[in-house]
Design an enzyme around this catalytic site. Sequence first.
Site, mmCIF file in Angstrom:
data_model
loop_
_atom_site.group_PDB
_atom_site.id
_atom_site.type_symbol
_atom_site.label_atom_id
_atom_site.label_comp_id
_atom_site.label_asym_id
_atom_site.label_seq_id
_atom_site.Cartn_x
_atom_site.Cartn_y
_atom_site.Cartn_z
ATOM 1 N N GLU A 1 -8.083 -4.961 -0.135
ATOM 2 C CA GLU A 1 -8.583 -5.744 -1.260
ATOM 3 C C GLU A 1 -8.307 -7.237 -1.106
ATOM 4 O O GLU A 1 -9.007 -8.063 -1.688
ATOM 5 C CB GLU A 1 -7.967 -5.249 -2.583
ATOM 6 N N HIS B 1 0.850 -1.183 0.000
ATOM 7 C CA HIS B 1 0.000 0.000 0.000
ATOM 8 C C HIS B 1 0.886 1.231 0.000
ATOM 9 O O HIS B 1 1.941 1.253 0.634
ATOM 10 C CB HIS B 1 -0.910 0.009 1.241
#
Length: 397
Positions: free
Chosen positions: A334, A280
């Site tokens: 996700e 991320h």
Amino acid sequence: MRERFYRQQDDTIPTGAKQMTTCDYVPGLGGIPAAQSRVSYVDGQAGQLEYRGIPITELAEHSNFLETAFLLIWGHLPTPEDLSLFQYEVIHHRRIKYRLVDMMKCFPERGHPLDAIQATVAALGLYHSRRAFNDPAYIRRAVVRLLAKIPTAVAAFEHIRKGNDPLRPRDDLNYAANFLYLLSEQEPDPQKAHIFDQCLILHAEHTMNASTFSARVTASTLTDPYAVVASAMGTLGGRLHGGANEEVMQMLTDIGSVENVKPYLDQQLAQGRRIMGFGHRIYKVKDPRAQIMQGLAEQLSENYGCDRYYGIALALEKAVEERLGDRQIHANVEFYSGLIFRQLGFPADIFTSLFAIARVAGWLAHWKEQLDTNRIYRPSQIYMGQHDQPYIPVVDR
């Protein structure tokens, strides 16, 4: 990576380029503040996410999606009377006009669902756009319509592309339960509805991500909120943003078994490929939303039977932690959202549309905030081309 550029006439500059001043170029605008906001806060080092100052863990445990949406958009938790009225308004604006349904019937069955919903949201503006930004009643109606009608449109296209007529929303069901009913035409399981509602909360907002930036840029032109949300949806659909959860499920399908996890990971890393659902731009630890979603996936497996993909996912996360944890690459939201959506019975290609249903709350919060102190976005660029080039007639080229 930040790079310092000084433009001058030397061997590295195209012939004819003019001198330019010293400036910073940051690919992807990484770390560059684009707005001042009170909507949400992220601490990537500590793995902390807050909506209007309230930790996401508190909201996921105690709140519901519509209350969280109210918090994000209006900046405070609603009173019981405020919440009751807001829920009533959303419930009674769920239906979509038959002409929008007729339009969706003309879409290709193999088109991506998010593209269908993006087009439908843009078309909503044909019916409701007044751009009366000084009218609080207009702003509230726009918020209610977008929150209410987008889930109906997502479910409608799912039926339409199979050749069936969409269902009518049920006023006796809450936000999450009504959507589950619209998709399945079955009375929703209360625990599954609650877990889906928690997923909506976890996806509702996440500071200045790509789709939110897109929404704020569009909002800064003072176009209507339907165009704002439609532009954000177009950005969300990319595989590096909201589309990643679909890629995660495809990855787990390709792996196929727990035994194949390490060979698959070794092959991907050897070829320099990204492991979907990991890493991320902000978080240097495990995404706090992924922490909560892992618990939700465990609940579903315990109560409704263990999903084989869940076992593959656990093995893959352990292997990635062993290989890449020291590089601050950990599971993101996700990675587990796709697993949960699959366990809830959703087709993989509507996962990003589910993300959009939730993120509308955050986009609208930023739209409303942008209106408060609006200035149109107009960034600069670093020109890398030539100057003073002659035009050559077509016959002489």
